[in-house]
Design a protein around this motif. Structure first.
Motif, PDB file in Angstrom:
ATOM      1  N   UNK A  66      -1.562  13.812  11.605  1.00  0.00           N
ATOM      2  CA  UNK A  66      -0.365  14.437  12.166  1.00  0.00           C
ATOM      3  C   UNK A  66       0.747  13.462  12.492  1.00  0.00           C
ATOM      4  N   UNK A  67       0.669  12.247  11.988  1.00  0.00           N
ATOM      5  CA  UNK A  67       1.704  11.260  12.276  1.00  0.00           C
ATOM      6  C   UNK A  67       2.336  10.712  11.023  1.00  0.00           C
ATOM      7  N   UNK A  68       3.576  10.323  11.131  1.00  0.00           N
ATOM      8  CA  UNK A  68       4.271   9.731   9.989  1.00  0.00           C
ATOM      9  C   UNK A  68       4.831   8.354  10.332  1.00  0.00           C
ATOM     10  N   UNK A  69       4.582   7.872  11.522  1.00  0.00           N
ATOM     11  CA  UNK A  69       5.103   6.576  11.942  1.00  0.00           C
ATOM     12  C   UNK A  69       4.474   5.476  11.092  1.00  0.00           C
ATOM     13  N   UNK A  70       5.316   4.659  10.515  1.00  0.00           N
ATOM     14  CA  UNK A  70       4.897   3.524   9.691  1.00  0.00           C
ATOM     15  C   UNK A  70       3.878   3.927   8.622  1.00  0.00           C
ATOM     16  N   UNK A  71       4.149   5.009   7.942  1.00  0.00           N
ATOM     17  CA  UNK A  71       3.228   5.520   6.930  1.00  0.00           C
ATOM     18  C   UNK A  71       3.059   4.565   5.754  1.00  0.00           C
ATOM     19  N   UNK A  72       3.993   3.640   5.555  1.00  0.00           N
ATOM     20  CA  UNK A  72       3.886   2.695   4.445  1.00  0.00           C
ATOM     21  C   UNK A  72       3.385   1.323   4.888  1.00  0.00           C
ATOM     22  N   UNK A  73       3.091   1.173   6.159  1.00  0.00           N
ATOM     23  CA  UNK A  73       2.591  -0.111   6.665  1.00  0.00           C
ATOM     24  C   UNK A  73       1.091  -0.008   6.887  1.00  0.00           C
ATOM     25  N   UNK A  74       0.384  -0.959   6.294  1.00  0.00           N
ATOM     26  CA  UNK A  74      -1.069  -0.956   6.381  1.00  0.00           C
ATOM     27  C   UNK A  74      -1.508  -2.262   7.028  1.00  0.00           C
ATOM     28  N   UNK A  75      -2.326  -2.152   8.035  1.00  0.00           N
ATOM     29  CA  UNK A  75      -2.883  -3.343   8.670  1.00  0.00           C
ATOM     30  C   UNK A  75      -4.087  -3.776   7.842  1.00  0.00           C
ATOM     31  N   UNK A  76      -4.042  -4.957   7.230  1.00  0.00           N
ATOM     32  CA  UNK A  76      -5.157  -5.409   6.394  1.00  0.00           C
ATOM     33  C   UNK A  76      -6.484  -5.476   7.157  1.00  0.00           C
ATOM     34  N   UNK A  77      -6.427  -5.674   8.448  1.00  0.00           N
ATOM     35  CA  UNK A  77      -7.655  -5.735   9.251  1.00  0.00           C
ATOM     36  C   UNK A  77      -8.366  -4.382   9.310  1.00  0.00           C
ATOM     37  N   UNK A  78      -7.638  -3.313   9.015  1.00  0.00           N
ATOM     38  CA  UNK A  78      -8.237  -1.978   9.036  1.00  0.00           C
ATOM     39  C   UNK A  78      -8.966  -1.624   7.738  1.00  0.00           C
ATOM     40  N   UNK A  79      -8.833  -2.473   6.725  1.00  0.00           N
ATOM     41  CA  UNK A  79      -9.460  -2.195   5.430  1.00  0.00           C
ATOM     42  C   UNK A  79     -10.922  -2.626   5.433  1.00  0.00           C
ATOM     43  N   UNK A  80     -11.706  -1.974   4.584  1.00  0.00           N
ATOM     44  CA  UNK A  80     -13.087  -2.447   4.429  1.00  0.00           C
ATOM     45  C   UNK A  80     -13.075  -3.766   3.660  1.00  0.00           C
ATOM     46  N   UNK A  81     -14.199  -4.435   3.610  1.00  0.00           N
ATOM     47  CA  UNK A  81     -14.260  -5.767   3.023  1.00  0.00           C
ATOM     48  C   UNK A  81     -13.823  -5.789   1.557  1.00  0.00           C
ATOM     49  N   UNK A  82     -14.284  -4.826   0.784  1.00  0.00           N
ATOM     50  CA  UNK A  82     -13.939  -4.787  -0.637  1.00  0.00           C
ATOM     51  C   UNK A  82     -12.448  -4.572  -0.843  1.00  0.00           C
ATOM     52  N   UNK A  83     -11.879  -3.587  -0.163  1.00  0.00           N
ATOM     53  CA  UNK A  83     -10.440  -3.343  -0.291  1.00  0.00           C
ATOM     54  C   UNK A  83      -9.635  -4.546   0.170  1.00  0.00           C
ATOM     55  N   UNK A  84     -10.108  -5.226   1.199  1.00  0.00           N
ATOM     56  CA  UNK A  84      -9.423  -6.434   1.670  1.00  0.00           C
ATOM     57  C   UNK A  84      -9.397  -7.519   0.619  1.00  0.00           C
ATOM     58  N   UNK A  85     -10.504  -7.689  -0.068  1.00  0.00           N
ATOM     59  CA  UNK A  85     -10.560  -8.709  -1.132  1.00  0.00           C
ATOM     60  C   UNK A  85      -9.667  -8.343  -2.315  1.00  0.00           C
ATOM     61  N   UNK A  86      -9.693  -7.069  -2.678  1.00  0.00           N
ATOM     62  CA  UNK A  86      -8.845  -6.623  -3.790  1.00  0.00           C
ATOM     63  C   UNK A  86      -7.369  -6.750  -3.403  1.00  0.00           C
ATOM     64  N   UNK A  87      -7.047  -6.456  -2.148  1.00  0.00           N
ATOM     65  CA  UNK A  87      -5.673  -6.608  -1.677  1.00  0.00           C
ATOM     66  C   UNK A  87      -5.218  -8.065  -1.790  1.00  0.00           C
ATOM     67  N   UNK A  88      -6.074  -8.984  -1.379  1.00  0.00           N
ATOM     68  CA  UNK A  88      -5.731 -10.415  -1.494  1.00  0.00           C
ATOM     69  C   UNK A  88      -5.479 -10.796  -2.948  1.00  0.00           C
ATOM     70  N   UNK A  89      -6.339 -10.324  -3.835  1.00  0.00           N
ATOM     71  CA  UNK A  89      -6.156 -10.636  -5.255  1.00  0.00           C
ATOM     72  C   UNK A  89      -4.881  -9.994  -5.795  1.00  0.00           C
ATOM     73  N   UNK A  90      -4.562  -8.801  -5.332  1.00  0.00           N
ATOM     74  CA  UNK A  90      -3.321  -8.144  -5.758  1.00  0.00           C
ATOM     75  C   UNK A  90      -2.111  -8.961  -5.330  1.00  0.00           C
ATOM     76  N   UNK A  91      -2.159  -9.497  -4.122  1.00  0.00           N
ATOM     77  CA  UNK A  91      -1.060 -10.349  -3.659  1.00  0.00           C
ATOM     78  C   UNK A  91      -0.995 -11.647  -4.450  1.00  0.00           C
ATOM     79  N   UNK A  92      -2.154 -12.174  -4.852  1.00  0.00           N
ATOM     80  CA  UNK A  92      -2.148 -13.376  -5.697  1.00  0.00           C
ATOM     81  C   UNK A  92      -1.459 -13.097  -7.034  1.00  0.00           C
ATOM     82  N   UNK A  93      -1.734 -11.934  -7.598  1.00  0.00           N
ATOM     83  CA  UNK A  93      -1.099 -11.567  -8.869  1.00  0.00           C
ATOM     84  C   UNK A  93       0.414 -11.434  -8.692  1.00  0.00           C
ATOM     85  N   UNK A  94       0.840 -10.831  -7.593  1.00  0.00           N
ATOM     86  CA  UNK A  94       2.275 -10.686  -7.329  1.00  0.00           C
ATOM     87  C   UNK A  94       2.918 -12.065  -7.157  1.00  0.00           C
TER      88      UNK A  94
END
Length: 107
Positions: A66-94
């Motif tokens: 029911x909230x829309x505040x900061x809907x595009x901001x994701x705290x990396x600490x809230x991700x599971x371990x696998x998603x966190x690793x993939x996120x890091x690799x995605x940033x490396x590619x960028x």
């Protein structure tokens, strides 16, 4: 993260004359013309799609709560371990894509 990939894809598409309707097609088209290895190009495309998926999942979760505040901001600490690793690799590619652009245009 996805903004970097989108912007660089647009720049390279303009530079190489690729007339593609979306970011993934621009990356693939420009990559082929710039003779970038297909594996590298696909890694960038996969990273881009992962970032979009992560953002959409987060937006969906926000809507369900029911909230829309900061809907595009994701705290990396809230991700599971696998998603966190993939996120890091995605940033490396960028980052790799940004460095290539800087070298190509002496920025």
């Amino acid at each position: 993260g996805s903004r970097v990939i989108t912007d660089v894809a647009r720049i390279y598409a303009l530079a190489t004359g690729v007339d593609a309707p979306n970011t993934a097609a621009r990356i693939r088209g420009a990559g082929a013309k710039l003779r970038i290895r297909e594996e590298e190009t696909e890694a960038v495309v996969d990273s881009f799609y992962f970032l979009l998926l992560l953002r959409l999942q987060h937006q969906h979760d926000r809507d369900a709560e029911g909230g829309t505040v900061e809907a595009n901001r994701i705290n990396p600490r809230d991700l599971n371990e696998l998603d966190g690793r993939i996120l890091k690799e995605s940033f490396r590619q960028a980052r790799k894509l940004q460095r290539r652009l800087a070298l190509d245009y002496r920025l």
